[in-house]
Motif scaffolding. Structure first.
Motif, PDB file in Angstrom:
ATOM      1  N   UNK A 286     114.632   7.875  76.263  1.00 49.53           N
ATOM      2  CA  UNK A 286     114.336   9.142  75.611  1.00 49.53           C
ATOM      3  C   UNK A 286     113.652   8.902  74.270  1.00 49.53           C
ATOM      4  N   UNK A 287     113.998   7.770  73.609  1.00 49.67           N
ATOM      5  CA  UNK A 287     113.344   7.442  72.350  1.00 49.67           C
ATOM      6  C   UNK A 287     111.846   7.291  72.485  1.00 49.67           C
ATOM      7  N   UNK A 288     111.405   6.949  73.669  1.00 53.42           N
ATOM      8  CA  UNK A 288     109.964   6.868  73.904  1.00 53.42           C
ATOM      9  C   UNK A 288     109.277   8.209  73.664  1.00 53.42           C
ATOM     10  N   UNK A 289     110.020   9.306  73.850  1.00 53.39           N
ATOM     11  CA  UNK A 289     109.418  10.617  73.654  1.00 53.39           C
ATOM     12  C   UNK A 289     108.973  10.805  72.203  1.00 53.39           C
ATOM     13  N   UNK A 290     109.744  10.244  71.258  1.00 51.34           N
ATOM     14  CA  UNK A 290     109.340  10.353  69.853  1.00 51.34           C
ATOM     15  C   UNK A 290     108.027   9.650  69.594  1.00 51.34           C
ATOM     16  N   UNK A 291     107.888   8.468  70.168  1.00 52.98           N
ATOM     17  CA  UNK A 291     106.639   7.721  70.002  1.00 52.98           C
ATOM     18  C   UNK A 291     105.496   8.432  70.710  1.00 52.98           C
ATOM     19  N   UNK A 292     105.773   8.923  71.905  1.00 47.33           N
ATOM     20  CA  UNK A 292     104.745   9.620  72.682  1.00 47.33           C
ATOM     21  C   UNK A 292     104.293  10.883  71.971  1.00 47.33           C
ATOM     22  N   UNK A 293     105.244  11.609  71.353  1.00 45.51           N
ATOM     23  CA  UNK A 293     104.891  12.857  70.669  1.00 45.51           C
ATOM     24  C   UNK A 293     103.864  12.601  69.578  1.00 45.51           C
ATOM     25  N   UNK A 294     104.107  11.578  68.757  1.00 42.40           N
ATOM     26  CA  UNK A 294     103.163  11.282  67.675  1.00 42.40           C
ATOM     27  C   UNK A 294     101.862  10.708  68.214  1.00 42.40           C
ATOM     28  N   UNK A 295     101.984   9.808  69.166  1.00 40.16           N
ATOM     29  CA  UNK A 295     100.790   9.189  69.746  1.00 40.16           C
ATOM     30  C   UNK A 295      99.873  10.247  70.343  1.00 40.16           C
ATOM     31  N   UNK A 296     100.462  11.114  71.136  1.00 38.20           N
ATOM     32  CA  UNK A 296      99.712  12.182  71.793  1.00 38.20           C
ATOM     33  C   UNK A 296      99.126  13.154  70.764  1.00 38.20           C
ATOM     34  N   UNK A 297      99.936  13.528  69.766  1.00 40.18           N
ATOM     35  CA  UNK A 297      99.468  14.475  68.758  1.00 40.18           C
ATOM     36  C   UNK A 297      98.364  13.926  67.884  1.00 40.18           C
ATOM     37  N   UNK A 298      98.454  12.640  67.529  1.00 36.39           N
ATOM     38  CA  UNK A 298      97.427  12.059  66.660  1.00 36.39           C
ATOM     39  C   UNK A 298      96.120  11.861  67.426  1.00 36.39           C
TER      40      UNK A 298
END
Length: 459
Positions: A286-298
């Motif tokens: 689930x922690x991957x979602x935090x990284x994915x959120x920023x990666x995707x947003x940036x």
């Protein structure tokens, strides 16, 4: 190309914009910040983080005036052009581009590190490159789909950070957090100050890229209402999460073991629940979602910056195209991805100065951010003076104190970063000089007046 080929579709509501504001940044709570412990210790870095939190809070409450007055995909580039002209716009646009292009490969490397925890046999770099392929495709398909996905993963990432704090809290110890917390010393002394200022880039990483909401302003359904909601709720959410995650991770055990790695939260949880706990595996996934959120947003953020610069003639017009079906700047999305993947596989060029590849990418991104923050605050002051009648749906709070505090703290941050990262500062300056050369060579192709899209957005 027709105007349609250069226009973005308004499709984002207040929830989308809040999700973007938090999602752009939330990976900073998962990794990157712990490199600051290596410089300043837990207590020294707490001082750094509080100062930077003050800088971001005053900046956001000031920056919102610009975003709502001039809702333009170029964000800071558009504000500087209106306030100072084309040369200042170039500096703001280039700085923003560096911030948003160098941040994603650092996040992608963390995604690879998290997957490597779960699957030790996988190559973190290949996983990082694969993340680019997946999320470039998602960003091209459509901004509404991309922003809805961003909101979903951001909510999961926030829940996961709260779960992390809850799981490690039974083993939390203040004595763990404060042990040698002043850059390896038990008590404060003036010798700690260099470490506190050297840790500035990693405190900025806690909040870096929240200003990317400005680059989605053209795609907001009602930017004069949704942007202030996104920024204010976003910065309050992030400050609370940043302080909570840092304190609970530092109190879980020996914080020095977490100070120079890409996955501090799984390793902190491992100290409490062990390597085979289901909680740990849940955090990794689930922690991957935090990284994915920023990666995707940036990715969304850098693509809009490239698009806006190209549309105004500051970059090749080729990158100003909008996909005929999906109405997204597909060429700009792909271009930033090419640079990011190249950075991931450029260890020998980027891993130097005693810092890891990730730490150097973070520092380079922060250089761009700080320069952009300063120009934005200067633009705010200039527009207040030169255009007193400009519509300001959300005036800067406590003007002129808040923008002045943000400007001064950003200036101090820039000076100290140059002192402690001279080689990276030289690379940043060299890249800007090369880009400025292109800017001068293409001057005859570019209309220095405000382009049609800008005029429409601010009419």
């Amino acid at each position: 190309m027709s105007n349609e080929a250069h226009s973005l579709k308004p499709a984002l509501n207040a929830w989308h914009m809040w999700g973007l504001a938090v999602g752009l940044v939330i990976s900073g709570e998962y990794f990157g910040w712990s490199y600051g412990w290596d410089k300043a210790g837990t207590l020294g870095f707490m001082v750094t983080s509080i100062l930077i939190a003050v800088m971001y809070t005053t900046f956001i409450f000031s920056f919102t005036e610009l975003t709502t007055s001039i809702p333009h995909a170029g964000g800071p580039f558009a504000y500087a052009r209106r306030a100072f002209g084309s040369k200042a716009a170039f500096i703001a646009g280039f700085a923003t581009l560096v911030e948003f292009v160098f941040a994603p490969p650092a996040i992608a490397m963390a995604i690879g590190a998290y997957l490597n925890v779960q699957f030790p046999g996988v190559d973190p770099k290949m996983m990082a490159a694969g993340a680019y392929v997946v999320f470039i495709a998602l960003n091209i398909i459509g901004v509404h789909i991309a922003a809805t996905f961003e909101l979903f993963v951001t909510l999961l990432a926030i829940i996961e950070l709260l779960v992390f704090m809850g799981v490690v809290s039974p083993g939390f110890s203040v004595s763990n957090f404060v042990a040698h917390g002043w850059a390896g010393q038990e008590s404060f002394s003036w010798a700690v100050i260099p470490g506190i200022v050297a840790a500035i880039p990693f405190a900025i990483w806690f909040f870096l890229a929240i200003e990317g909401v400005a680059m989605a302003a053209e795609e907001a359904e009602n930017p004069k209402r949704t942007v202030p909601i996104a920024y204010i709720a976003g910065i309050l959410t992030l400050v609370a999460l940043a302080l909570g995650v840092m304190v609970f991770a530092g109190g879980a055990g020996d914080w020095k073991a977490l100070s120079n790695i890409n996955d501090p939260l799984p390793q902190a949880m491992k100290m409490i629940v062990g390597a085979n706990s289901g909680w740990l595996h849940m955090l990794v996934w689930i922690g991957l979602f935090g990284l994915v959120a920023s990666f995707h947003g940036i990715i969304l953020g850098y693509s809009r910056q490239i698009f806006a610069l190209a549309r105004a003639g500051y970059m090749p017009k080729y990158f100003a195209a909008v996909h005929p079906k999906f109405k997204t700047p597909h060429r700009a999305i792909i271009a930033g991805g090419v640079v990011g993947v190249a950075a991931i596989f450029s260890d020998d060029l980027i891993q130097f100065g005693g810092q890891t590849l990730t730490a150097n990418l973070i520092t380079m991104s922060v250089f761009g951010a700080i320069v952009m923050y300063m120009i934005s605050m200067l633009s705010l002051f200039a527009l207040r003076k030169n255009e007193p009648n400009l519509a300001r749906p959300f005036p800067a709070m406590f003007y002129p104190a808040f923008p002045l505090i943000a400007l001064v703290l950003a200036g101090v941050s820039l000076v100290t970063m140059i002192y402690y990262n001279q080689l990276l500062a030289g690379i940043f300056t060299g890249l800007m000089a090369l880009a400025f050369g292109y800017f001068l060579m293409t001057k005859h192709h570019r209309d220095a007046a405000i382009d049609k899209h800008h005029a429409v957005a601010t009419a």
